[in-house]
Design a protein around this motif. Structure first.
Motif, PDB file in Angstrom:
ATOM      1  N   ILE A  78      16.303   5.829  10.338  1.00 51.15           N
ATOM      2  CA  ILE A  78      15.192   5.558   9.432  1.00 51.15           C
ATOM      3  C   ILE A  78      14.782   6.847   8.744  1.00 51.15           C
ATOM      4  O   ILE A  78      14.564   7.862   9.406  1.00 51.15           O
ATOM      5  N   ALA A  79      14.656   6.820   7.420  1.00 53.81           N
ATOM      6  CA  ALA A  79      14.167   7.979   6.671  1.00 53.81           C
ATOM      7  C   ALA A  79      12.650   7.893   6.556  1.00 53.81           C
ATOM      8  O   ALA A  79      12.107   6.851   6.172  1.00 53.81           O
ATOM      9  N   ALA A  80      11.965   8.967   6.909  1.00 53.71           N
ATOM     10  CA  ALA A  80      10.510   9.076   6.745  1.00 53.71           C
ATOM     11  C   ALA A  80      10.276  10.086   5.634  1.00 53.71           C
ATOM     12  O   ALA A  80      10.378  11.295   5.846  1.00 53.71           O
ATOM     13  N   VAL A  81       9.990   9.582   4.438  1.00 55.08           N
ATOM     14  CA  VAL A  81      10.008  10.420   3.231  1.00 55.08           C
ATOM     15  C   VAL A  81       8.609  10.818   2.799  1.00 55.08           C
ATOM     16  O   VAL A  81       7.818   9.989   2.347  1.00 55.08           O
ATOM     17  N   GLU A  82       8.328  12.104   2.933  1.00 55.55           N
ATOM     18  CA  GLU A  82       7.114  12.718   2.384  1.00 55.55           C
ATOM     19  C   GLU A  82       7.528  13.606   1.218  1.00 55.55           C
ATOM     20  O   GLU A  82       8.599  14.226   1.234  1.00 55.55           O
ATOM     21  N   GLY A  83       6.721  13.685   0.188  1.00 55.46           N
ATOM     22  CA  GLY A  83       6.993  14.608  -0.911  1.00 55.46           C
ATOM     23  C   GLY A  83       8.292  14.310  -1.631  1.00 55.46           C
ATOM     24  O   GLY A  83       8.637  13.155  -1.877  1.00 55.46           O
ATOM     25  N   PHE A  84       9.049  15.361  -1.926  1.00 59.04           N
ATOM     26  CA  PHE A  84      10.237  15.223  -2.748  1.00 59.04           C
ATOM     27  C   PHE A  84      11.452  14.756  -1.949  1.00 59.04           C
ATOM     28  O   PHE A  84      11.759  15.294  -0.894  1.00 59.04           O
ATOM     29  N   ALA A  85      12.147  13.749  -2.490  1.00 55.97           N
ATOM     30  CA  ALA A  85      13.484  13.346  -2.035  1.00 55.97           C
ATOM     31  C   ALA A  85      14.320  13.312  -3.307  1.00 55.97           C
ATOM     32  O   ALA A  85      14.504  12.271  -3.933  1.00 55.97           O
ATOM     33  N   MET A  86      14.797  14.464  -3.697  1.00 53.47           N
ATOM     34  CA  MET A  86      15.460  14.631  -4.988  1.00 53.47           C
ATOM     35  C   MET A  86      16.946  14.909  -4.804  1.00 53.47           C
ATOM     36  O   MET A  86      17.349  15.623  -3.887  1.00 53.47           O
ATOM     37  N   GLY A  87      17.755  14.357  -5.703  1.00 54.86           N
ATOM     38  CA  GLY A  87      19.182  14.613  -5.649  1.00 54.86           C
ATOM     39  C   GLY A  87      19.750  14.235  -4.300  1.00 54.86           C
ATOM     40  O   GLY A  87      19.651  13.092  -3.851  1.00 54.86           O
ATOM     41  N   ASP A 137      19.299   3.529   7.176  1.00 54.82           N
ATOM     42  CA  ASP A 137      19.228   2.069   7.186  1.00 54.82           C
ATOM     43  C   ASP A 137      17.895   1.542   6.699  1.00 54.82           C
ATOM     44  O   ASP A 137      17.829   0.442   6.134  1.00 54.82           O
ATOM     45  N   LEU A 138      16.836   2.279   6.933  1.00 58.89           N
ATOM     46  CA  LEU A 138      15.501   1.903   6.492  1.00 58.89           C
ATOM     47  C   LEU A 138      14.833   3.130   5.896  1.00 58.89           C
ATOM     48  O   LEU A 138      15.183   4.265   6.239  1.00 58.89           O
ATOM     49  N   ILE A 139      13.840   2.895   5.017  1.00 59.39           N
ATOM     50  CA  ILE A 139      13.085   3.990   4.417  1.00 59.39           C
ATOM     51  C   ILE A 139      11.600   3.697   4.519  1.00 59.39           C
ATOM     52  O   ILE A 139      11.142   2.618   4.126  1.00 59.39           O
ATOM     53  N   VAL A 140      10.864   4.659   5.072  1.00 56.75           N
ATOM     54  CA  VAL A 140       9.400   4.638   5.036  1.00 56.75           C
ATOM     55  C   VAL A 140       8.982   5.726   4.065  1.00 56.75           C
ATOM     56  O   VAL A 140       9.357   6.892   4.228  1.00 56.75           O
ATOM     57  N   ALA A 141       8.230   5.362   3.034  1.00 55.99           N
ATOM     58  CA  ALA A 141       7.887   6.305   1.972  1.00 55.99           C
ATOM     59  C   ALA A 141       6.392   6.540   1.890  1.00 55.99           C
ATOM     60  O   ALA A 141       5.597   5.597   2.029  1.00 55.99           O
ATOM     61  N   ALA A 142       6.007   7.791   1.673  1.00 54.53           N
ATOM     62  CA  ALA A 142       4.614   8.081   1.356  1.00 54.53           C
ATOM     63  C   ALA A 142       4.327   7.600  -0.061  1.00 54.53           C
ATOM     64  O   ALA A 142       5.217   7.574  -0.918  1.00 54.53           O
ATOM     65  N   GLU A 143       3.096   7.208  -0.305  1.00 57.74           N
ATOM     66  CA  GLU A 143       2.727   6.699  -1.619  1.00 57.74           C
ATOM     67  C   GLU A 143       3.038   7.700  -2.734  1.00 57.74           C
ATOM     68  O   GLU A 143       3.446   7.328  -3.830  1.00 57.74           O
ATOM     69  N   ASN A 144       2.846   8.986  -2.420  1.00 57.24           N
ATOM     70  CA  ASN A 144       3.064  10.016  -3.440  1.00 57.24           C
ATOM     71  C   ASN A 144       4.439  10.665  -3.359  1.00 57.24           C
ATOM     72  O   ASN A 144       4.676  11.708  -3.978  1.00 57.24           O
ATOM     73  N   ARG A 154       8.527   0.359   3.996  1.00 61.35           N
ATOM     74  CA  ARG A 154       7.088   0.538   4.165  1.00 61.35           C
ATOM     75  C   ARG A 154       6.630   1.640   3.219  1.00 61.35           C
ATOM     76  O   ARG A 154       7.328   2.648   3.061  1.00 61.35           O
ATOM     77  N   VAL A 155       5.466   1.480   2.622  1.00 64.25           N
ATOM     78  CA  VAL A 155       4.841   2.522   1.805  1.00 64.25           C
ATOM     79  C   VAL A 155       3.483   2.807   2.412  1.00 64.25           C
ATOM     80  O   VAL A 155       2.656   1.894   2.552  1.00 64.25           O
ATOM     81  N   VAL A 156       3.264   4.055   2.810  1.00 65.80           N
ATOM     82  CA  VAL A 156       2.080   4.410   3.579  1.00 65.80           C
ATOM     83  C   VAL A 156       1.419   5.655   2.987  1.00 65.80           C
ATOM     84  O   VAL A 156       2.026   6.373   2.189  1.00 65.80           O
ATOM     85  N   PRO A 157       0.176   5.931   3.367  1.00 61.44           N
ATOM     86  CA  PRO A 157      -0.470   7.162   2.893  1.00 61.44           C
ATOM     87  C   PRO A 157       0.306   8.407   3.317  1.00 61.44           C
ATOM     88  O   PRO A 157       1.001   8.404   4.344  1.00 61.44           O
ATOM     89  N   ALA A 158       0.192   9.447   2.527  1.00 61.11           N
ATOM     90  CA  ALA A 158       0.870  10.711   2.835  1.00 61.11           C
ATOM     91  C   ALA A 158       0.508  11.185   4.235  1.00 61.11           C
ATOM     92  O   ALA A 158      -0.641  11.086   4.663  1.00 61.11           O
ATOM     93  N   THR A 166       4.265   8.880   7.436  1.00 57.66           N
ATOM     94  CA  THR A 166       5.592   8.265   7.423  1.00 57.66           C
ATOM     95  C   THR A 166       6.326   8.390   8.759  1.00 57.66           C
ATOM     96  O   THR A 166       6.958   7.431   9.205  1.00 57.66           O
ATOM     97  N   ALA A 167       6.273   9.551   9.392  1.00 60.81           N
ATOM     98  CA  ALA A 167       7.003   9.729  10.651  1.00 60.81           C
ATOM     99  C   ALA A 167       6.475   8.797  11.728  1.00 60.81           C
ATOM    100  O   ALA A 167       7.243   8.183  12.477  1.00 60.81           O
ATOM    101  N   ALA A 168       5.148   8.675  11.812  1.00 62.23           N
ATOM    102  CA  ALA A 168       4.546   7.808  12.821  1.00 62.23           C
ATOM    103  C   ALA A 168       4.950   6.354  12.598  1.00 62.23           C
ATOM    104  O   ALA A 168       5.300   5.639  13.548  1.00 62.23           O
ATOM    105  N   VAL A 169       4.929   5.906  11.344  1.00 64.58           N
ATOM    106  CA  VAL A 169       5.299   4.518  11.045  1.00 64.58           C
ATOM    107  C   VAL A 169       6.794   4.309  11.288  1.00 64.58           C
ATOM    108  O   VAL A 169       7.209   3.271  11.814  1.00 64.58           O
ATOM    109  N   ALA A 170       7.604   5.294  10.920  1.00 64.76           N
ATOM    110  CA  ALA A 170       9.039   5.187  11.156  1.00 64.76           C
ATOM    111  C   ALA A 170       9.348   5.116  12.648  1.00 64.76           C
ATOM    112  O   ALA A 170      10.227   4.351  13.075  1.00 64.76           O
ATOM    113  N   LEU A 171       8.640   5.881  13.464  1.00 62.57           N
ATOM    114  CA  LEU A 171       8.840   5.827  14.915  1.00 62.57           C
ATOM    115  C   LEU A 171       8.420   4.474  15.472  1.00 62.57           C
ATOM    116  O   LEU A 171       9.034   3.966  16.421  1.00 62.57           O
TER     117      LEU A 171
END
Length: 247
Positions: free
Chosen positions: A94-103, A113-120, A174-178, A181-186
């Protein structure tokens, strides 16, 4: 100096790219250590899922261009960018994405397999702005995940989208507040870990197979001879939680 940290949290392995001064860009050392962390996940029976994140409020800015100019490669032979994008993992990641996920950072997330993203969060494939293409899986996977014309817009303009937009497109589970993400992904990892490990691996094998019907027949035949299938049926009949052994 360690640039990828691992921490066991219950039955999950939290993997953190720890180069915040470089926005967690991937150089040769990072790729090697990330590959080793994924090997740890695969080789440890007590671990049933992994969570990949980045330190300092950034997931990953992708390839370390300074290192690349020095001749370093962020790829692991046979396993792709960061040792992940072409790796055939049997355990859910599971990817727990905060901030930039570029390139390449976006491609690492797409390799999960899954992505949890911060709103920003910011997801983008800006390679065309540098005369390149997103060759770490971006041009292959993105059109498989979202409608063709929307994928082409991201690939051809190189412009990023935020976490909320990623959620609306179905890129993020899942889209969660900044900061969450790690807590929700866990939490997702623990939910996944309630299920039979052989079945989880079988799902992944079928999904990535070129002939999925043939792969499905092979996997179900193997599962039907496993101790876990008998345990699952017995636990259901006895109205109790199953005790999986992975056999």
């Amino acid at each position: 100096m360690t640039v990828v940290r691992t921490e066991r949290v219950g039955s999950a392995l939290l993997i953190t790219i720890d180069r915040p001064e470089a926005r967690n860009a991937v150089d040769a050392a990072t790729a090697a250590e990330l590959s080793a962390a994924l090997d740890e996940l695969e080789a440890t029976p007590e671990l049933w899922a992994g969570v990949l994140t980045g330190a300092g409020g950034t997931f990953s800015a992708g390839m370390d261009l300074k290192a690349a100019l020095k001749g370093e490669s962020p790829e692991i032979p046979g396993r792709g960018f960061g040792g992940l994008t072409e790796a055939e993992l049997t355990k859910p990641l599971i990817a727990a994405v905060e901030g930039f996920a570029m390139g390449g950072g976006f491609e690492l997330a797409l390799g999960c397999d899954l992505i949890v993203a911060a709103e920003n969060a910011k997801f983008g494939l800006p390679e065309v702005k540098r005369g390149l293409i997103a060759a770490g899986g971006g041009v292959v996977r993105l059109p498989e995940r979202i409608p063709h014309h929307l994928a082409m817009e991201i690939l051809l303009t190189g412009e990023p989208i935020n976490g909320i937009r990623a959620g609306s497109l179905g890129l993020a589970n899942r889209v969660v507040p900044a900061g969450e993400t790690a807590a929700v992904a866990l939490q997702l990892a623990e939910q996944i870990a309630l299920n039979a490990p052989l079945a989880l691996a079988a799902v992944k094998n079928v999904v990535r197979a070129s002939d999925r019907w043939a792969a499905q027949r092979t996997e179900i035949a193997k599962l039907m001879t496993s101790a876990d299938v008998r345990e699952g049926m017995t636990a259901f009949a006895e109205r109790r939680a199953p005790q999986w052994t992975g056999r």
